[in-house]
Design a protein around this motif. Structure first.
Motif, short mmCIF file in Angstrom:
data_model
loop_
_atom_site.label_atom_id
_atom_site.label_comp_id
_atom_site.label_asym_id
_atom_site.label_seq_id
_atom_site.Cartn_x
_atom_site.Cartn_y
_atom_site.Cartn_z
N THR A 391 -10.17 10.21 9.94
CA THR A 391 -10.88 11.30 9.28
C THR A 391 -12.00 10.72 8.43
O THR A 391 -13.14 11.21 8.42
CB THR A 391 -9.91 12.11 8.39
N ASP A 392 -11.68 9.63 7.69
CA ASP A 392 -12.70 8.98 6.85
C ASP A 392 -13.82 8.42 7.72
O ASP A 392 -15.00 8.50 7.36
CB ASP A 392 -12.07 7.83 6.04
N ALA A 393 -13.45 7.85 8.86
CA ALA A 393 -14.47 7.27 9.74
C ALA A 393 -15.41 8.37 10.22
O ALA A 393 -16.64 8.19 10.23
CB ALA A 393 -13.79 6.58 10.93
N LEU A 394 -14.84 9.51 10.61
CA LEU A 394 -15.67 10.62 11.10
C LEU A 394 -16.66 11.08 10.04
O LEU A 394 -17.82 11.38 10.33
CB LEU A 394 -14.77 11.80 11.52
N ALA A 395 -16.18 11.10 8.77
CA ALA A 395 -17.04 11.55 7.67
C ALA A 395 -18.24 10.63 7.50
O ALA A 395 -19.27 11.03 6.96
CB ALA A 395 -16.22 11.62 6.38
N CYS A 396 -18.12 9.38 7.95
CA CYS A 396 -19.23 8.43 7.80
C CYS A 396 -20.14 8.40 9.02
O CYS A 396 -20.98 7.52 9.15
CB CYS A 396 -18.69 7.01 7.59
N LEU A 397 -19.93 9.30 9.95
CA LEU A 397 -20.70 9.24 11.19
C LEU A 397 -21.76 10.33 11.33
O LEU A 397 -22.30 10.52 12.40
CB LEU A 397 -19.76 9.30 12.40
N GLY A 398 -22.01 11.05 10.24
CA GLY A 398 -22.98 12.15 10.31
C GLY A 398 -24.39 11.65 10.56
O GLY A 398 -24.60 10.44 10.77
N PRO A 399 -25.37 12.56 10.51
CA PRO A 399 -26.78 12.19 10.75
C PRO A 399 -27.27 11.13 9.75
O PRO A 399 -28.00 10.21 10.12
CB PRO A 399 -27.54 13.50 10.55
N VAL A 400 -26.82 11.26 8.49
CA VAL A 400 -27.17 10.21 7.51
C VAL A 400 -25.97 9.30 7.35
O VAL A 400 -25.54 8.97 6.25
CB VAL A 400 -27.57 10.83 6.15
N GLY A 401 -25.42 8.92 8.46
CA GLY A 401 -24.14 8.20 8.46
C GLY A 401 -24.22 6.78 7.95
O GLY A 401 -25.29 6.20 7.77
N GLU A 402 -23.06 6.24 7.69
CA GLU A 402 -22.95 4.85 7.27
C GLU A 402 -22.05 4.16 8.28
O GLU A 402 -20.84 4.05 8.06
CB GLU A 402 -22.36 4.76 5.88
N PRO A 403 -22.62 3.70 9.39
CA PRO A 403 -21.79 3.13 10.46
C PRO A 403 -20.95 1.94 10.00
O PRO A 403 -19.85 1.74 10.53
CB PRO A 403 -22.81 2.71 11.52
N ALA A 406 -17.93 3.39 8.54
CA ALA A 406 -17.15 4.00 9.62
C ALA A 406 -16.35 2.93 10.36
O ALA A 406 -15.17 3.10 10.65
CB ALA A 406 -18.06 4.74 10.58
N ALA A 407 -17.02 1.79 10.62
CA ALA A 407 -16.35 0.69 11.32
C ALA A 407 -15.17 0.17 10.50
O ALA A 407 -14.09 -0.13 11.03
CB ALA A 407 -17.34 -0.43 11.59
N HIS A 408 -15.36 0.11 9.19
CA HIS A 408 -14.30 -0.34 8.29
C HIS A 408 -13.07 0.59 8.41
O HIS A 408 -11.93 0.14 8.53
CB HIS A 408 -14.83 -0.39 6.86
N HIS A 409 -13.31 1.89 8.42
CA HIS A 409 -12.20 2.84 8.53
C HIS A 409 -11.53 2.77 9.90
O HIS A 409 -10.32 2.91 10.01
CB HIS A 409 -12.70 4.28 8.26
N LEU A 410 -12.33 2.54 10.93
CA LEU A 410 -11.74 2.37 12.26
C LEU A 410 -10.79 1.18 12.29
O LEU A 410 -9.72 1.23 12.88
CB LEU A 410 -12.84 2.14 13.30
N ARG A 411 -11.23 0.09 11.63
CA ARG A 411 -10.40 -1.11 11.57
C ARG A 411 -9.07 -0.80 10.86
O ARG A 411 -8.00 -1.23 11.26
CB ARG A 411 -11.17 -2.21 10.83
N GLN A 412 -9.17 0.01 9.78
CA GLN A 412 -7.95 0.38 9.05
C GLN A 412 -6.98 1.13 9.97
O GLN A 412 -5.78 0.90 9.95
CB GLN A 412 -8.29 1.30 7.88
N ALA A 413 -7.54 2.03 10.76
CA ALA A 413 -6.70 2.81 11.69
C ALA A 413 -6.06 1.88 12.71
O ALA A 413 -4.86 1.98 13.00
CB ALA A 413 -7.54 3.87 12.39
N THR A 414 -6.86 0.94 13.23
CA THR A 414 -6.32 -0.01 14.21
C THR A 414 -5.21 -0.84 13.58
O THR A 414 -4.16 -1.05 14.19
CB THR A 414 -7.43 -0.93 14.75
N SER A 415 -5.43 -1.31 12.33
CA SER A 415 -4.38 -2.16 11.74
C SER A 415 -3.11 -1.37 11.48
O SER A 415 -2.02 -1.93 11.55
CB SER A 415 -4.78 -2.88 10.46
#
Ligand code: GDP
Length: 441
Positions: A391-403, A406-415
């Motif tokens: 959910t946090d990763a998605l929030a960082c992926l908007g038009p003014v996103g912070e990829p 987002a990558a950091h949150h994806l890593r958290q989900a993977t771990s």
């Protein structure tokens, strides 16, 4: 040392025809050779007859041993299984002989722990080994076996793969931000994340009934004194475990019994007088009853068949997940509602068991166990963490996103998924999982 030789009794101690002793580790065959006469490791997975003796000393027994050279063994290490006569003396002497020959006593769950560390099982499968051993109901054992065969593990591994792929796509976007034609647009990346999040959510939705299946559904018998709770408790358990008494309110402690209804595991609790009483000890009983009521998966509210349902009783049926049971149906016709039962004639007991199983295991029954499910709080917590991170990763992926974020949150989900599977070597997680195992497992 992780792979030093360990030995322990794998069967319960006590009188029995046979007992099995396990020996595993890097020098397991050297140790075995000191105890097993004519030991050879040249015939893997074949039972060989031999004498077992104290190293350089007297004979203990004559029995069979089977050699499993690593990595083709339960632990992934060189392993020997010795089967000897049971009882108190022989297995104990055999284990001591193996210890004298250089093996160390195994810690609880250490064989399975090594299997995990050597990649023979993942953590979720290791937990299923424990669940299969502890199962008391057929459906419980079937679910544990499915988990051991890797149903849930495969599903989690797929989710992990999907996340790792998405991470890779995202890092391409981070490394080459100016390329208009990145491999996948941020919207597509978001789509992938949402897909994984949805699959995780569906797994989390299985946790209620699957945890209930592993632990047994808690059924609480409630009702006024003398309504027939203890008698029903005994009848449903099929044994005389509870004290059956005619004096109102004398069953003060809550008694629990374990059984299965049509193959579904239940824990049946007979509560002490739930209803007000001036007696101090009964007050304590009432406290306990209320705690049980709030923990119950289902309340079996017992009301005499010959009596109207009181307003206090009505409150319970409205506030809690419950079945209204009309007791002593042999003495009076049930007034209207509820399920009539009689412990004297046995009438209605089968219907009650079926009704309970259908209520508490409804989604397990309809899924026919085909779908993997989350059987432990540990699974549910890890997947909730993964879902929140997505959910946090998605929030960082908007038009003014912070990829990068987002990558950091994806890593958290993977771990979170990796910790669940034990892909990463987290000693603390291993300690928690294997703390409850018995020696020799
Ligand atoms: P509890 O206080 O709710 O636990 O009630 P008990 O189980 O101790 O039962 C109270 C009395 O009712 C005992 O004398 C039982 O033998 C009797 N009783 C319980 N169930 C039945 C039933 O199905 N039929 C008949 N006839 N008597 C029952």
């Amino acid at each position: 040392m992780l792979s030093d030789p360990i030995a322990a009794l794998a069967t319960p101690p006590g009188r029995s025809a046979l007992a099995v002793v396990r020996l595993s580790g890097q020098r397991a065959f050297e140790v075995a050779a000191k105890v097993i006469e004519g030991f050879t490791s040249r015939h893997p997975r074949v039972a060989l007859l031999a004498s077992f003796h104290v190293p350089g000393g007297s004979t203990i027994d004559r029995g069979l041993y089977t050699v499993f050279p690593g990595p083709h063994s339960y632990t992934g290490e060189d392993l020997v299984e010795l089967s000897c006569h049971g009882g108190l003396l022989v297995p104990t002497r055999l284990v001591s002989a193996l210890h004298a020959a250089g093996a160390r006593p195994a810690a609880p769950g250490e064989f399975t722990r090594r299997a995990v560390l050597n990649g023979k099982l993942d953590l979720v499968q290791a937990e299923a080994v424990g669940d299969l051993i502890d199962a008391i109901a057929p459906n419980q054992a079937r679910a544990a076996l499915r988990q051991l065969e890797g149903g849930l593990s495969r599903r989690l591994a797929e989710l992990r793969e999907a996340l790792i792929e998405t991470e890779a796509l995202l890092s391409y976007d981070i490394d080459f931000p100016d390329e208009d034609d990145g491999p996948v647009s941020p919207a597509q990346i978001a789509g992938r994340i949402m897909d994984v999040a949805g699959r995780i959510e569906r797994l989390i939705a299985t946790s209620g009934s699957a945890e209930r299946l592993r632990e047994g559904a808690l059924l609480v018998l409630a009702g006024r004194p003398n309504v027939g709770k203890s008698s029903l408790f005994n009848a449903l358990l099929g044994s005389d475990r509870a004290l059956v008494t005619e004096v109102p309110g004398t069953t003060r402690d809550t008694i629990e019994g374990h059984t299965d209804f049509l193959g579904w595991p239940v824990r049946l609790a007979d509560t002490a007088g739930l209803w007000d009483s001036p007696d101090q000890i009964d007050r304590l009983g009432i406290e306990v009853s209320r705690r049980y009521l709030s923990a119950a998966d289902l309340v079996l509210l017992c009301v005499d068949a010959g009596r109207e349902v009181g307003s206090d009783e009505r409150t319970i049926t409205q506030e809690r997940s419950s079945i209204l049971v009309r007791t002593k149906s042999d003495l009076a016709l049930a007034a209207g509602e509820g399920l009539p039962v009689s412990v004297v004639t046995g009438a209605g007991l089968g219907e009650l068991r079926r009704a309970v199983a259908e209520r508490v295991f409804a989604d397990r029954i309809s899924l026919a166990d085909l779908e993997p499910a989350l059987t432990r709080e540990r699974h549910r917590i890890a997947l909730s963490r993964a879902r929140d991170a997505l959910t946090d990763a998605l929030a960082c992926l908007g038009p003014v996103g912070e990829p990068v974020l987002a990558a950091h949150h994806l890593r958290q989900a993977t771990s979170a998924l990796e910790e669940l599977l034990g892909v990463v070597d987290v000693e603390e997680v291993l300690d928690r999982v294997f703390g409850s195992f018995c020696v020799g497992k």
